[in-house]
Write a protein that holds these residues in place. Sequence first.
Motif, PDB file in Angstrom:
ATOM      1  N   ALA A   1    -107.008 -61.893 -59.856  1.00 51.05           N
ATOM      2  CA  ALA A   1    -106.427 -60.636 -60.305  1.00 51.05           C
ATOM      3  C   ALA A   1    -104.807 -60.301 -59.797  1.00 51.05           C
ATOM      4  N   LYS A   2    -103.986 -60.115 -60.500  1.00 55.08           N
ATOM      5  CA  LYS A   2    -102.644 -59.745 -59.686  1.00 55.08           C
ATOM      6  C   LYS A   2    -102.396 -58.414 -59.842  1.00 55.08           C
ATOM      7  N   HIS A   3    -101.964 -57.909 -58.775  1.00 49.85           N
ATOM      8  CA  HIS A   3    -101.860 -56.286 -58.233  1.00 49.85           C
ATOM      9  C   HIS A   3    -100.101 -56.396 -58.173  1.00 49.85           C
ATOM     10  N   ASP A   4     -99.730 -55.320 -59.215  1.00 47.56           N
ATOM     11  CA  ASP A   4     -98.302 -55.105 -58.850  1.00 47.56           C
ATOM     12  C   ASP A   4     -97.847 -54.145 -57.901  1.00 47.56           C
ATOM     13  N   ILE A   5     -96.932 -54.390 -57.294  1.00 49.07           N
ATOM     14  CA  ILE A   5     -96.658 -53.406 -56.186  1.00 49.07           C
ATOM     15  C   ILE A   5     -94.922 -53.075 -56.263  1.00 49.07           C
ATOM     16  N   LEU A   6     -94.722 -51.990 -56.465  1.00 49.79           N
ATOM     17  CA  LEU A   6     -93.367 -51.365 -56.664  1.00 49.79           C
ATOM     18  C   LEU A   6     -92.325 -51.874 -55.794  1.00 49.79           C
ATOM     19  N   GLY A   7     -91.391 -52.389 -56.204  1.00 49.00           N
ATOM     20  CA  GLY A   7     -90.278 -53.087 -55.243  1.00 49.00           C
ATOM     21  C   GLY A   7     -90.631 -54.217 -54.320  1.00 49.00           C
ATOM     22  N   ARG A   8     -91.785 -54.619 -54.637  1.00 42.95           N
ATOM     23  CA  ARG A   8     -92.411 -55.877 -53.792  1.00 42.95           C
ATOM     24  C   ARG A   8     -92.853 -56.959 -54.515  1.00 42.95           C
ATOM     25  N   LYS A   9     -93.222 -58.039 -54.362  1.00 46.39           N
ATOM     26  CA  LYS A   9     -93.689 -59.252 -54.916  1.00 46.39           C
ATOM     27  C   LYS A   9     -95.424 -58.653 -55.148  1.00 46.39           C
ATOM     28  N   PRO A  10     -95.788 -59.281 -56.185  1.00 46.64           N
ATOM     29  CA  PRO A  10     -97.232 -58.703 -56.574  1.00 46.64           C
ATOM     30  C   PRO A  10     -98.140 -59.246 -55.618  1.00 46.64           C
ATOM     31  N   LYS A  11     -99.518 -58.876 -55.299  1.00 42.91           N
ATOM     32  CA  LYS A  11    -100.401 -59.550 -54.525  1.00 42.91           C
ATOM     33  C   LYS A  11    -101.446 -60.087 -55.405  1.00 42.91           C
ATOM     34  N   LEU A  12    -101.917 -61.231 -54.954  1.00 46.78           N
ATOM     35  CA  LEU A  12    -103.133 -61.857 -55.794  1.00 46.78           C
ATOM     36  C   LEU A  12    -104.469 -61.667 -55.091  1.00 46.78           C
ATOM     37  N   GLU A  13    -105.469 -61.522 -55.799  1.00 45.09           N
ATOM     38  CA  GLU A  13    -106.787 -61.655 -55.243  1.00 45.09           C
ATOM     39  C   GLU A  13    -107.736 -62.384 -56.211  1.00 45.09           C
ATOM     40  N   PHE A  14    -108.371 -63.168 -55.235  1.00 40.85           N
ATOM     41  CA  PHE A  14    -109.410 -64.178 -55.854  1.00 40.85           C
ATOM     42  C   PHE A  14    -110.560 -63.147 -56.157  1.00 40.85           C
ATOM     43  N   GLN A  15    -111.126 -63.432 -57.194  1.00 37.60           N
ATOM     44  CA  GLN A  15    -112.214 -62.823 -57.649  1.00 37.60           C
ATOM     45  C   GLN A  15    -113.314 -63.439 -57.753  1.00 37.60           C
ATOM     46  N   GLY A  16    -113.248 -64.605 -57.886  1.00 38.38           N
ATOM     47  CA  GLY A  16    -114.365 -65.755 -58.177  1.00 38.38           C
ATOM     48  C   GLY A  16    -113.951 -67.019 -58.796  1.00 38.38           C
ATOM     49  N   ILE A  17    -115.013 -67.582 -59.268  1.00 40.52           N
ATOM     50  CA  ILE A  17    -114.957 -68.896 -60.100  1.00 40.52           C
ATOM     51  C   ILE A  17    -115.282 -68.345 -61.653  1.00 40.52           C
ATOM     52  N   ASP A  18    -114.551 -68.768 -62.623  1.00 43.12           N
ATOM     53  CA  ASP A  18    -115.040 -68.369 -64.070  1.00 43.12           C
ATOM     54  C   ASP A  18    -116.017 -69.158 -64.550  1.00 43.12           C
ATOM     55  N   LEU A  19    -116.491 -69.148 -65.648  1.00 44.60           N
ATOM     56  CA  LEU A  19    -117.547 -70.057 -66.221  1.00 44.60           C
ATOM     57  C   LEU A  19    -116.851 -71.335 -66.597  1.00 44.60           C
ATOM     58  N   ALA A  20    -117.712 -72.540 -66.453  1.00 40.86           N
ATOM     59  CA  ALA A  20    -117.133 -73.801 -66.834  1.00 40.86           C
ATOM     60  C   ALA A  20    -117.219 -74.025 -68.062  1.00 40.86           C
ATOM     61  N   GLU A  21    -116.323 -74.839 -68.713  1.00 40.75           N
ATOM     62  CA  GLU A  21    -116.452 -75.482 -69.969  1.00 40.75           C
ATOM     63  C   GLU A  21    -116.386 -77.161 -69.889  1.00 40.75           C
ATOM     64  N   VAL A  22    -117.296 -77.640 -70.710  1.00 40.18           N
ATOM     65  CA  VAL A  22    -117.394 -78.949 -70.785  1.00 40.18           C
ATOM     66  C   VAL A  22    -117.324 -79.336 -72.288  1.00 40.18           C
ATOM     67  N   SER A  23    -116.262 -80.452 -72.361  1.00 39.77           N
ATOM     68  CA  SER A  23    -116.354 -80.995 -73.801  1.00 39.77           C
ATOM     69  C   SER A  23    -116.444 -82.447 -73.768  1.00 39.77           C
ATOM     70  N   PHE A  24    -117.073 -82.838 -75.022  1.00 44.62           N
ATOM     71  CA  PHE A  24    -117.199 -84.607 -74.962  1.00 44.62           C
ATOM     72  C   PHE A  24    -117.522 -84.741 -76.447  1.00 44.62           C
ATOM     73  N   ASP A  25    -117.268 -86.100 -76.667  1.00 44.93           N
ATOM     74  CA  ASP A  25    -117.518 -86.653 -78.268  1.00 44.93           C
ATOM     75  C   ASP A  25    -118.970 -87.430 -78.093  1.00 44.93           C
ATOM     76  N   ILE A  26    -119.647 -87.466 -79.315  1.00 38.09           N
ATOM     77  CA  ILE A  26    -121.034 -88.315 -79.183  1.00 38.09           C
ATOM     78  C   ILE A  26    -120.738 -89.027 -80.409  1.00 38.09           C
ATOM     79  N   ARG A  27    -120.949 -90.297 -80.407  1.00 38.95           N
ATOM     80  CA  ARG A  27    -121.106 -91.225 -81.556  1.00 38.95           C
ATOM     81  C   ARG A  27    -122.409 -91.553 -82.000  1.00 38.95           C
ATOM     82  N   PHE A  28    -122.763 -91.041 -83.304  1.00 43.26           N
ATOM     83  CA  PHE A  28    -124.201 -91.249 -83.903  1.00 43.26           C
ATOM     84  C   PHE A  28    -123.940 -92.592 -84.863  1.00 43.26           C
TER      85      PHE A  28
END
Length: 142
Positions: free
Chosen positions: A33-60
């Motif tokens: 998450a990015k928290h904007d602060i007036l007149g200063r750089k924004p602060k970042l907050e780690f909120q956790g890991i998102d869901l994974a995505e897997v992709s692959f091909d299969i040849r039948f």
Amino acid sequence: MIKGLLGDVHFIVSSRKILTPNNVSRTRNARIAKHDILGRKPKLEFQGIDLAEVSFDIRFDESLGVNIERELKKLENIFVNGLVADFALGTKYYGEFLISSMSENVKRSYSNGNRLVLETSITLQEYADGSFTKPNLFSQLI
């Protein structure tokens, strides 16, 4: 010998049948998450890991002992019914996933139109029901 699985689709290498995924790619992202602060750089907050995505091909490929229609029907069942499927490769279990997209490309077919070689591209989204108890929304409405 079974080399992995997606639900009831088994990835197999044997003298009679070869059905394995190719070009397997797994993506994991952080939720920040990015928290904007007036007149200063924004602060970042780690909120956790998102869901994974897997992709692959299969040849039948029928010449490799694969019954294309039967195996494809298993994948389509998982996809169209939104079934949660276990996903594993080798000895590594990745967890439960939903198929979020699936495409087919007929590479070769018989003169009658039946498929001889079919390639599919599959994208999975991690299914996480959380380690907490899901609230019963209906009980809150009564």
